[in-house]
Design a protein around this motif. Structure first.
Motif, short mmCIF file in Angstrom:
data_model
loop_
_atom_site.label_atom_id
_atom_site.label_comp_id
_atom_site.label_asym_id
_atom_site.label_seq_id
_atom_site.Cartn_x
_atom_site.Cartn_y
_atom_site.Cartn_z
N PHE A 25 0.82 -1.22 0.00
CA PHE A 25 0.00 0.00 0.00
C PHE A 25 0.85 1.26 0.00
O PHE A 25 0.39 2.33 0.42
CB PHE A 25 -0.91 0.01 1.23
N GLN A 30 0.03 7.30 -3.73
CA GLN A 30 -1.10 6.93 -2.86
C GLN A 30 -1.22 7.93 -1.74
O GLN A 30 -0.27 8.24 -1.04
CB GLN A 30 -0.87 5.53 -2.29
N LYS A 83 -6.89 1.32 -0.83
CA LYS A 83 -6.08 0.99 0.34
C LYS A 83 -6.92 0.95 1.61
O LYS A 83 -6.83 0.00 2.40
CB LYS A 83 -4.96 2.01 0.49
#
Length: 440
Positions: A25, A30, A83
């Motif tokens: 992740f 992100q 995520k």
């Protein structure tokens, strides 16, 4: 670029993350996970079990150059979007929280099961198996360039309420995003700086770092900026894509390491509004060969002894002239404290307009509004304490709708509008609704 559909259960995905380490992740673009309430977490679990729609997950597939026992290539998958959904379910399976007492029951194959208040282990066996065999809709992108991945991220979040700092991440490019992540996950930003959970949720720590970088580039590379607003941060992020040199990185890392040495623990005054100023001052301190512990002592003394700084922390503190006011005030105090030569670089951060110090009656805003830091520093329980006097942005609770009007409101004094704790925010319960932050 190749797009494929993956057919994995939650059990498969958890194994890939926990044991095989082939699912991660930490993709550079992100965004940080939102702080979901227990009710939001519970409604995700309910949505899965009750067969309500759950958004798809998007991953980037890369060749790890590793092989398994049979000589078959091992691929790794980095989550671009989804995520929070995965980690919420994984945490529940690990027993890290119980479902909210208001979680509705779920009907599975004609039988109704109670979910409210139960941990994963307390659920009926049929319910546990139903959760483990659930399959997210998963789309994988293979052989994609950084530009394509950044564009995918933009399009996935086109209608979601990303904060502007979060939107800046793909603009700066993957290489810069990776470099900035390495600083934000270091001990200075995570252990020494004072960001609220709400600010971290909005990626205000990244915004603060980019503001600091922008001021350094203004000082050394004549980068022109109109303010240090979120819009300017996005503009700056796009400007450094593929254009942030190793020399610039080395300078920034040297400053951050110096500040990390200067502060031993979390410092209340290392807040969003002050950190970019402190970065510039640390750059001067390094060149003057001032020891980190001496810098630390000066920093604390400055906020107790200086009364001028606060007038540049009021509404509109992101404006260039207010930034210049904070910088020049701090540098003048620093120069006098360490008996240095008068600052010769003030014009490098010069504002385009004068800051009015008095009104038509001859009374300054500072005289009318100033709260003495010497009095407030005597008690940390006083709601107008020294650190609050010099903090103007802690109370920002911005959304995509009001960020366009950020100039004055997002700079309001923290004791005028205390921030909402992200962990205590509650959303109304609507049975079966999937109350999650889109795109998380």
């Amino acid at each position: 670029m190749i797009k494929t559909t993956l057919n994995w259960t939650i059990k498969n995905l958890k194994s890939m993350h926990d044991s095989k380490e082939t699912l991660n992740f930490d993709h550079p673009i992100q965004r940080q996970s939102a702080q979901w309430t227990n009710l939001q977490q519970s409604l995700l679990v309910h949505s899965i079990l009750a067969n309500y729609p759950v958004p798809a997950v998007y991953v980037e597939k890369t060749d790890s150059a590793e092989t398994d026992d049979k000589g078959k290539a091992i691929y790794k998958y980095s989550v671009l979007d989804g995520k929070q959904r995965m980690t919420t379910v994984f945490s529940f399976i690990n027993g890290e929280y119980a479902l909210n007492e208001e979680t509705p029951a779920a009907e599975i194959e004609g039988e109704t099961y109670t979910l409210a208040g139960r941990t994963f282990e307390e659920l009926d066996e049929d319910v546990r198996q139903e959760l483990l065999r659930f399959k997210f809709s998963i789309f994988a992108f293979e052989d994609a360039t950084d530009d394509e991945i950044e564009e995918i991220f933009f399009r996935l979040n086109n209608s979601t309420p990303l904060s502007k700092p979060q939107k800046a991440r793909p603009l700066m490019g993957t290489e810069n995003a990776r470099f900035i992540n390495s600083i934000l996950t270091g001990s200075f930003f995570t252990e020494k700086c004072n960001f609220s959970k709400l600010q971290l949720r909005k990626s205000d720590d990244m915004c603060t770092l980019l503001q600091s970088m922008m001021l350094l580039d203004h000082k050394y590379n004549n980068y022109e900026y109109a303010s240090i607003s979120a819009d300017e941060v996005m503009k700056y992020s796009a400007a450094i894509k593929g254009n942030y040199s190793e020399e610039q990185k080395d300078l920034l890392l040297e400053i951050i390491d110096y500040l990390d040495d200067a502060f031993d623990e979390k410092e209340k005054l290392l807040k969003k509004i002050n950190v970019p100023m402190v970065v510039i001052m640390a750059d001067i301190a390094i060149k003057e060969e001032i020891e980190p512990d001496e810098f630390h002592d000066w920093f604390l003394y400055f906020f107790v002894s200086n009364k001028e700084y606060s007038q540049y922390c009021s509404s509109g503190s992101i404006k260039k002239e207010k930034v210049f006011g904070r910088l020049t005030t701090m540098e003048a105090h620093f120069t006098k404290h360490f008996k240095l030569d008068a600052p010769a670089e003030a014009e490098a951060l010069e504002s385009d307009e004068e800051i009015p110090e008095t009104d038509s009656t001859g009374t300054s805003d500072l005289e009318e509004n100033e709260i003495s830091t010497e009095e407030t520093a005597k008690s940390e329980d006083n709601e107008t304490s020294a650190e609050e006097t010099f903090e103007s942005e802690d109370s920002e609770i911005s959304t995509e709708e009001n960020e366009s009007e950020e100039t004055a409101q997002e700079e309001a004094d923290s004791f005028m509008n205390p921030p909402v704790d992200a962990e205590t925010e509650e959303a109304p319960l609507h049975e079966g609704l999937y109350l999650v932050e889109q795109g998380a």
